[in-house]
Scaffold this active site. Structure first.
Site, PDB file in Angstrom:
ATOM      1  N   CYS A   1     -33.326 -18.863  38.498  1.00 57.14           N
ATOM      2  CA  CYS A   1     -33.173 -19.404  39.861  1.00 57.14           C
ATOM      3  C   CYS A   1     -34.372 -19.080  40.756  1.00 57.14           C
ATOM      4  O   CYS A   1     -34.596 -19.753  41.763  1.00 57.14           O
ATOM      5  CB  CYS A   1     -31.895 -18.883  40.505  1.00 57.14           C
ATOM      6  SG  CYS A   1     -30.427 -19.443  39.641  1.00 57.14           S
TER       7      CYS A   1
ATOM      8  N   HIS B   1     -32.524 -19.836  48.386  1.00 53.12           N
ATOM      9  CA  HIS B   1     -31.893 -20.337  47.164  1.00 53.12           C
ATOM     10  C   HIS B   1     -30.431 -20.673  47.491  1.00 53.12           C
ATOM     11  O   HIS B   1     -29.752 -19.921  48.179  1.00 53.12           O
ATOM     12  CB  HIS B   1     -31.977 -19.269  46.080  1.00 53.12           C
ATOM     13  CG  HIS B   1     -31.231 -19.629  44.838  1.00 53.12           C
ATOM     14  ND1 HIS B   1     -31.368 -20.853  44.226  1.00 53.12           N
ATOM     15  CD2 HIS B   1     -30.325 -18.931  44.086  1.00 53.12           C
ATOM     16  CE1 HIS B   1     -30.583 -20.892  43.156  1.00 53.12           C
ATOM     17  NE2 HIS B   1     -29.948 -19.745  43.053  1.00 53.12           N
TER      18      HIS B   1
ATOM     19  N   ASN C   1     -25.494 -25.039  42.898  1.00 53.28           N
ATOM     20  CA  ASN C   1     -26.644 -24.213  42.512  1.00 53.28           C
ATOM     21  C   ASN C   1     -27.433 -24.966  41.440  1.00 53.28           C
ATOM     22  O   ASN C   1     -26.961 -25.120  40.317  1.00 53.28           O
ATOM     23  CB  ASN C   1     -26.134 -22.865  41.989  1.00 53.28           C
ATOM     24  CG  ASN C   1     -27.254 -21.919  41.593  1.00 53.28           C
ATOM     25  OD1 ASN C   1     -28.418 -22.326  41.518  1.00 53.28           O
ATOM     26  ND2 ASN C   1     -26.915 -20.679  41.337  1.00 53.28           N
TER      27      ASN C   1
HETATM   28  O1  UT7 Z   1     -28.203 -18.408  41.156  1.00 49.44           O
HETATM   29  C1  UT7 Z   1     -28.060 -17.141  40.633  1.00 49.44           C
HETATM   30  C2  UT7 Z   1     -27.290 -16.318  41.535  1.00 49.44           C
HETATM   31  N1  UT7 Z   1     -25.882 -16.507  41.336  1.00 49.44           N
HETATM   32  C3  UT7 Z   1     -25.101 -16.214  42.325  1.00 49.44           C
HETATM   33  O2  UT7 Z   1     -25.579 -15.903  43.371  1.00 49.44           O
HETATM   34  C4  UT7 Z   1     -23.616 -16.191  42.115  1.00 49.44           C
HETATM   35  C5  UT7 Z   1     -23.089 -14.938  42.754  1.00 49.44           C
HETATM   36  N2  UT7 Z   1     -21.670 -14.821  42.731  1.00 49.44           N
HETATM   37  C6  UT7 Z   1     -20.849 -15.612  43.457  1.00 49.44           C
HETATM   38  O3  UT7 Z   1     -21.292 -16.522  44.111  1.00 49.44           O
HETATM   39  C7  UT7 Z   1     -19.387 -15.257  43.500  1.00 49.44           C
HETATM   40  O4  UT7 Z   1     -19.192 -13.998  42.915  1.00 49.44           O
HETATM   41  C8  UT7 Z   1     -18.486 -16.296  42.806  1.00 49.44           C
HETATM   42  C9  UT7 Z   1     -18.457 -17.566  43.592  1.00 49.44           C
HETATM   43  C10 UT7 Z   1     -18.988 -16.533  41.390  1.00 49.44           C
HETATM   44  C11 UT7 Z   1     -17.041 -15.756  42.734  1.00 49.44           C
HETATM   45  O5  UT7 Z   1     -16.585 -15.444  44.043  1.00 49.44           O
HETATM   46  P1  UT7 Z   1     -15.875 -14.049  44.312  1.00 49.44           P
HETATM   47  O6  UT7 Z   1     -15.419 -14.060  45.699  1.00 49.44           O
HETATM   48  O7  UT7 Z   1     -16.851 -12.968  43.909  1.00 49.44           O
HETATM   49  O8  UT7 Z   1     -14.633 -14.123  43.363  1.00 49.44           O
HETATM   50  P2  UT7 Z   1     -14.239 -13.158  42.161  1.00 49.44           P
HETATM   51  O9  UT7 Z   1     -15.188 -13.318  41.013  1.00 49.44           O
HETATM   52  O10 UT7 Z   1     -14.036 -11.796  42.700  1.00 49.44           O
HETATM   53  O11 UT7 Z   1     -12.874 -13.788  41.745  1.00 49.44           O
HETATM   54  C12 UT7 Z   1     -11.735 -13.788  42.635  1.00 49.44           C
HETATM   55  C13 UT7 Z   1     -10.591 -14.484  41.928  1.00 49.44           C
HETATM   56  C14 UT7 Z   1     -10.384 -14.026  40.485  1.00 49.44           C
HETATM   57  O12 UT7 Z   1      -9.010 -13.977  40.236  1.00 49.44           O
HETATM   58  P3  UT7 Z   1      -8.238 -12.566  40.261  1.00 49.44           P
HETATM   59  O13 UT7 Z   1      -8.917 -11.743  39.202  1.00 49.44           O
HETATM   60  O14 UT7 Z   1      -8.441 -12.031  41.638  1.00 49.44           O
HETATM   61  O15 UT7 Z   1      -6.841 -12.973  39.939  1.00 49.44           O
HETATM   62  C15 UT7 Z   1     -10.995 -15.134  39.669  1.00 49.44           C
HETATM   63  O16 UT7 Z   1     -10.424 -15.246  38.410  1.00 49.44           O
HETATM   64  O17 UT7 Z   1     -10.871 -15.892  41.855  1.00 49.44           O
HETATM   65  C16 UT7 Z   1     -10.686 -16.335  40.507  1.00 49.44           C
HETATM   66  N3  UT7 Z   1     -11.558 -17.484  40.266  1.00 49.44           N
HETATM   67  C17 UT7 Z   1     -11.224 -18.738  40.594  1.00 49.44           C
HETATM   68  N4  UT7 Z   1     -10.123 -19.255  41.162  1.00 49.44           N
HETATM   69  C18 UT7 Z   1     -10.084 -20.570  41.366  1.00 49.44           C
HETATM   70  C19 UT7 Z   1     -12.794 -17.483  39.725  1.00 49.44           C
HETATM   71  N5  UT7 Z   1     -13.256 -18.735  39.684  1.00 49.44           N
HETATM   72  C20 UT7 Z   1     -12.314 -19.531  40.215  1.00 49.44           C
HETATM   73  C21 UT7 Z   1     -12.202 -20.915  40.448  1.00 49.44           C
HETATM   74  N6  UT7 Z   1     -11.092 -21.393  41.020  1.00 49.44           N
HETATM   75  N7  UT7 Z   1     -13.194 -21.778  40.131  1.00 49.44           N
END
Ligand code: UT7
Length: 323
Positions: free
Chosen positions: A113, A250, A280
């Site tokens: 990225c 980004h 992204n």
């Molecule tokens: O370009 C390179 C850089 N990449 C990034 O910058 C990505 C960085 N990370 C992020 O943007 C975020 O961490 C995400 C968008 C990937 C995830 O957001 P989050 O607020 O950190 O969520 P999380 O991973 O803590 O997940 C929260 C909950 C989980 O469920 P439980 O374990 O709390 O029951 C996930 O399983 O959300 C669930 N979840 C979803 N739910 C509905 C994960 N993906 C999804 C989804 N739809 N697509």
């Protein structure tokens, strides 16, 4: 002193738009979750006849048109991509051939990225070192080809596209009033390599593999890394956030963008956000965002513009440009 000045910008997106609602019923997710956690509303997904090379070529042609130049005026093509058409030759060479460019040289650069920020910095050194007079810097990706479409935690985040800049060597005074690239700072740290990676490759599995990410871990590091490298760039240039006209980060997650801008004291109205439109797009995200803000008249000649990116590796970096 020689400065690398922006002559033109262009972009290209696949024809097909995939909206968040298109995932509903296929995966356990919702438009509401994706918008609230990421700010993404839609992304473009490449068809079989749309590749990193074809999107990169289209963006390059648009940038040349905007610059009022032809490929005969270009000495070097630097392509930032992690999704090449082939393992080799470099996709930049394929773009060189598609553009009908039979002189000069071309190479790919892989910093995921952060690729575009690395590529702009690399092109700047070639221009200032006298090895090239005009460079096409392209960020082009087809991340849709690397996604595990059954993994809701990654497949909703990424999209395809390309953006390109024409940079030209021009005489500057050496001060902050010069047009062109004024300062840059790059970093990488391989201890984080397994937090965002592709589980395949020619030398290991002999397969292309799929993108794997510990999203929460990436998120945890992102804001600190982004703000550190921007503060280093500010220190090199001798400016503060107040001096900026535009911040073009980004486009991975709106929450990361907002938190970084807030920590740096960059006013919300100076932040260019396109993550809602493109998702992204890795190395294409910064030039796509730049293209939107140039096309709608926000970024104008003479504006002070800060680019930033962070991604797999981890790699991260920032570039300050007087447009
Ligand atoms: O370009 C390179 C850089 N990449 C990034 O910058 C990505 C960085 N990370 C992020 O943007 C975020 O961490 C995400 C968008 C990937 C995830 O957001 P989050 O607020 O950190 O969520 P999380 O991973 O803590 O997940 C929260 C909950 C989980 O469920 P439980 O374990 O709390 O029951 C996930 O399983 O959300 C669930 N979840 C979803 N739910 C509905 C994960 N993906 C999804 C989804 N739809 N697509």
């Amino acid at each position: 002193m020689i400065r690398s000045v922006v002559r033109g910008i262009g972009s290209a997106l696949p024809r097909r738009i995939m909206r968040n609602a298109d995932f509903e019923g296929v995966l356990e997710t919702s438009d509401a979750w994706i918008v609230q956690r990421t700010g993404i509303r839609q992304r473009h997904i490449a068809a079989d006849d749309e590749t990193t090379a074809s999107l990169g070529e289209a963006a390059a042609r648009a940038a040349l048109d905007a610059a009022g130049l032809t490929v005969d005026d270009i000495d070097l093509i630097v392509l930032a991509t992690s999704t090449p058409n082939h393992t080799f030759p470099a996709t930049s060479v394929e773009i060189q051939e598609r553009l009908g460019m039979r002189h000069g040289f071309a190479f790919d650069l892989q910093a995921v990225c952060s690729g575009f920020v690395y590529a702009v910095t690399t092109a700047d050194l070639y221009l200032r070192g006298g090895l090239a007079k005009r460079v096409l810097v392209i960020g082009a990706e087809t991340f849709s080809r690397l996604l595990d479409w059954s993994d809701r935690s990654t497949c909703v985040l990424f999209g395809d596209g390309a953006g390109a800049l024409v940079l030209e060597a021009a005489e500057g005074e050496g001060g902050l009033a010069d047009r062109g690239i004024l300062a840059a700072s790059l970093r990488s740290d391989g201890t984080h390599k397994m937090k965002l990676y592709v589980d395949g490759g020619p030398s290991t599995t002999q397969t292309v593999g799929h993108l794997r990410m510990e999203g929460r871990e990436v998120f945890k590091h992102a804001v600190g890394m982004i703000t550190d490298v921007i503060e280093a760039t500010f220190a090199t240039a001798g400016i503060t956030a107040d001096d900026l006209d535009w911040f073009v980060p980004h486009q991975a997650n709106k929450r990361i963008i907002d938190a970084s801008a807030k920590k740096l004291g960059i006013a919300e109205e100076k932040v260019v956000v396109t993550v809602d439109l493109h998702g992204n797009t890795s190395a294409a995200s910064v030039p796509l965002a730049l293209s939107v803000a140039v096309a709608d008249g926000r970024i104008k000649r003479g504006d002070l513009v800060l680019l930033e990116a962070m991604g797999g590796g981890f790699t991260w970096g920032a570039v300050l440009i007087r447009w």
